[in-house]
Design a protein around this motif. Sequence first.
Motif, PDB file in Angstrom:
ATOM      1  N   ASP A 101       1.200  -3.756   4.048  1.00 59.34           N
ATOM      2  CA  ASP A 101       1.603  -2.666   3.155  1.00 59.34           C
ATOM      3  C   ASP A 101       2.381  -3.277   1.993  1.00 59.34           C
ATOM      4  OD1 ASP A 101       2.730  -0.535   1.811  1.00 59.34           O
ATOM      5  OD2 ASP A 101       3.286   0.573   3.619  1.00 59.34           O
ATOM      6  N   PRO A 102       1.701  -3.513   0.853  1.00 58.85           N
ATOM      7  CA  PRO A 102       2.363  -4.249  -0.251  1.00 58.85           C
ATOM      8  C   PRO A 102       3.540  -3.485  -0.856  1.00 58.85           C
ATOM      9  CG  PRO A 102      -0.030  -4.144  -0.564  1.00 58.85           C
ATOM     10  CD  PRO A 102       0.294  -3.201   0.551  1.00 58.85           C
ATOM     11  N   LEU A 103       3.504  -2.162  -0.793  1.00 59.67           N
ATOM     12  CA  LEU A 103       4.617  -1.400  -1.376  1.00 59.67           C
ATOM     13  C   LEU A 103       5.786  -1.263  -0.415  1.00 59.67           C
ATOM     14  CD1 LEU A 103       2.718   1.391  -3.329  1.00 59.67           C
ATOM     15  CD2 LEU A 103       3.874  -0.627  -4.250  1.00 59.67           C
ATOM     16  N   ASN A 104       5.538  -1.527   0.844  1.00 59.79           N
ATOM     17  CA  ASN A 104       6.616  -1.499   1.835  1.00 59.79           C
ATOM     18  C   ASN A 104       7.038  -2.913   2.222  1.00 59.79           C
ATOM     19  OD1 ASN A 104       8.345   0.063   3.544  1.00 59.79           O
ATOM     20  ND2 ASN A 104       7.083  -0.532   5.305  1.00 59.79           N
ATOM     21  N   PHE A 105       6.323  -3.913   1.708  1.00 65.23           N
ATOM     22  CA  PHE A 105       6.618  -5.316   2.006  1.00 65.23           C
ATOM     23  C   PHE A 105       6.625  -5.562   3.513  1.00 65.23           C
ATOM     24  CE2 PHE A 105       8.205  -4.651  -2.267  1.00 65.23           C
ATOM     25  CZ  PHE A 105       7.801  -5.792  -2.928  1.00 65.23           C
TER      26      PHE A 105
ATOM     27  N   VAL B 351       8.745   2.512   2.528  1.00 64.70           N
ATOM     28  CA  VAL B 351       8.970   2.765   1.096  1.00 64.70           C
ATOM     29  C   VAL B 351       7.690   3.314   0.450  1.00 64.70           C
ATOM     30  CG1 VAL B 351       9.622   1.690  -1.096  1.00 64.70           C
ATOM     31  CG2 VAL B 351      10.738   0.987   1.009  1.00 64.70           C
ATOM     32  N   SER B 352       6.549   2.847   0.937  1.00 61.24           N
ATOM     33  CA  SER B 352       5.267   3.288   0.367  1.00 61.24           C
ATOM     34  C   SER B 352       4.993   4.773   0.583  1.00 61.24           C
ATOM     35  CB  SER B 352       4.129   2.453   0.975  1.00 61.24           C
ATOM     36  OG  SER B 352       4.222   2.461   2.396  1.00 61.24           O
TER      37      SER B 352
END
Lengths: 470, 470
Positions: A101-105, B351-352
């Motif tokens: 999940d790139p936006l949640n790292f 966060v996503s």
Amino acid sequence: MPDALNPFRDCLGEGGVLSEPVRIAAYTLDHRALMRGETEAVLRPRSVEAVQGLVRLARRHGYGLVPQGGNTGYVGGATPEPGRRQLVVSLERMTRIRAVDPLNFTLACDAGTILAEAQAAAAEHDLLLPLSLGAEGSCRLGGNLGTNAGGLQVLRYGMTRDLVLGLEAVLADGALFSDMRTLRKNNVGTDLKQTFIGAEGTLGIVTGIVLKLWPAQSFRATAWLELSAGAPLPEIAALVRRETSDLASTFELISASSLGLVAEMRGSDPGVKAGPGGAVLLELQASSARIPLDDVLLGTLELLMERGYVADAVLAQSEAQRRAMWAIRETIPEGEKHAGGSVKLDIALPVSQLTAFLERGGALLAARMPEVRLSFYGHVGDGNIHYNLVVPQGQDRLAFTRAVEAGIAHDLYALAIDLGGSFSAEYGIGRFKRDLLARYGDPTRLRLIAAVKRAFDPEGVMNAGAMLPD
Amino acid sequence: MPDALNPFRDCLGEGGVLSEPVRIAAYTLDHRALMRGETEAVLRPRSVEAVQGLVRLARRHGYGLVPQGGNTGYVGGATPEPGRRQLVVSLERMTRIRAVDPLNFTLACDAGTILAEAQAAAAEHDLLLPLSLGAEGSCRLGGNLGTNAGGLQVLRYGMTRDLVLGLEAVLADGALFSDMRTLRKNNVGTDLKQTFIGAEGTLGIVTGIVLKLWPAQSFRATAWLELSAGAPLPEIAALVRRETSDLASTFELISASSLGLVAEMRGSDPGVKAGPGGAVLLELQASSARIPLDDVLLGTLELLMERGYVADAVLAQSEAQRRAMWAIRETIPEGEKHAGGSVKLDIALPVSQLTAFLERGGALLAARMPEVRLSFYGHVGDGNIHYNLVVPQGQDRLAFTRAVEAGIAHDLYALAIDLGGSFSAEYGIGRFKRDLLARYGDPTRLRLIAAVKRAFDPEGVMNAGAMLPD
């Protein structure tokens, strides 16, 4: 294949059970070839459900289980013991990257995923999985988690524990403990996933992991420092943290003797030198070109030279030069092996006590074993020294190991502990340091570890012989 | 003073036992005045030995114990329950800073130390203890540890757990668990100090703590961002992490409604505005002037504006202006109180998933309780939203709280959980969220938590009623 293994074969299917001696030999020898274990079979599940099935079967049929990842540990934690009727559970066929999940790292994967493959999966999204260690091409994340692995970038990113957000494990009764949320904050009762981390497979078989990621650190500045005589490592490390605003990800000490071992192995000049106080490999990282890393590094080095701590320094001017510096650090273990092998003491200290330990430990060794070459190096930015005694030429490696471990090792450990340190920074306890834990561990703490073990695994199915006394 | 308390008085001496109703009232009311507890006495030990003594006495005389720090928790975790015969153990007289090691970046202290006093002790050595939250002037570190407190700088420095290196606790049988090494690496068996962190005093009474420190972050750059309509919070947060190379320590969302509550309370224009997408307080920190923070921040803001995410931004030009921005964020809880109070839902999300939650949660509330003002704000850089429902004018606060908690709160929690989130980001479970844990918690995990509780505290002396069912 013995009949007793038939239920496991039914449960795990084709290729799920290895029992031919030639096939299982690699699973029963520990990474340093110090212990030859014994097992009837290696179980290789492909799914969480299969792990649950094999655990239930093992319990029913009176087998113990030894979870194994890449089998790269240094303390025999994944080696089945002769006489214990233990089967090896290899996670090597559970290697799925479940989600990035790139936006949640975050990255979720099976516990059998090889560390380098998880790093690569993160890199595809321009992200960094910062756990990094010598064995990363073959170690598996379940093993990293079970041992709370450290490595080369702890200074900035922490140990494996600091990277874990979620975890899934099969318990000793076959039930599934599932806590795979990808949250940075989730205060919902006693956090038992923490208990599995560093428990060396004694509480259950970890099958899934969620890890924190960082933005890819595409910008780097790297230097090789020659330390002056008497250069105070604690002060240097503290100054580097402050002046680089903790953008330093690596601060590795390399002693003159360790550098010498690399040079001997190569048969050529390594191209960099150690100063009278040894050498340091220092690397800064950033995820943005907005940070002027070269200026930050240069300014920090100037200050270190003004103070007289650093005699000379070389900045890597190219990726090739950077890799050459790193290659020296990374081939020290091979250099030791080339010289005949070494006994590895994995010491941790408060950073403020590093100099004291090196001075007093060096004096002890010189007085007691003057014929032994010392090779010390490591992650001193976080207080971890690999303090290794090279096997003298002509001596048998195993005999020397036993002599050191029965003798001077205790004095060096006692010195470390006396300075507020530890006899195991990152390797763990496994089977080789069990006696050390019994000797140096706080009795109340050991009693509580045993009570927790009984709460998780009352019948002692999971990795009996590792960490705890019977 | 009742005779039953005499042994405690003998053990703890002058001022060690409070039993007059007027003296103990403050200890039996939770911070949000939602629950009036009941106790015969408040015990105030001055030493670890005294804590051991009172635990043995409690066990012998059939009392339960409720550890209490600053009594600033939001979930009733430190409130003695009527009918349970529990004594409060206040750590308020155990406030010693035991040691600061500037070269090891560590601080050791008693668990009763007020957070702000530990911060100050670090600052005296030009060091930073980064744990920072609204209650820092009165909360105590033992409570922060017991609840794994989060706060305003988790984005960069992590939760309390991430800051703890060592811990000491008195167990239910009076024995002392001592693991106060100041090491960053110390893999010596199952790490049970982790088990105490976030266990809310159910496993023992934490008496001592070792915390990680950082170089003082003397250099800051702070901005107030007005978000555009439809500005995607996850993308903005990810971009900020990458462009600032994780020097961002704070990324706080402030909704227009929360800003409005502050303005109403003050009766004046707060001097900053929310955009159509709300506002963000963004702060970068560095320990060295070598990092050009203003340039990094400006460049990041330009990029956010180019992308259309940010409509306008104000950079703090002075410490006074910076403090004014922070004051807005910090007084939102007062603004809510001024408007009649609020029901606080402490939501965590990947966060996503932030935008999805805000959209769907807002629609749910508008449809079901259109009369209710929403105040949402918080640490969205790490996925934590304080999602608060303001008590409508004329309604009774407790009755409204009960109605929300029995009704729409469940739908909002279910939404969060459905999106991979949690019903408790940083407040914990305590007594108020016990039913939620039973409802949403994984049964295998809850069974294991109960088994661990029995292993640590077989007679149920420690904080019965908090977190777990009986």
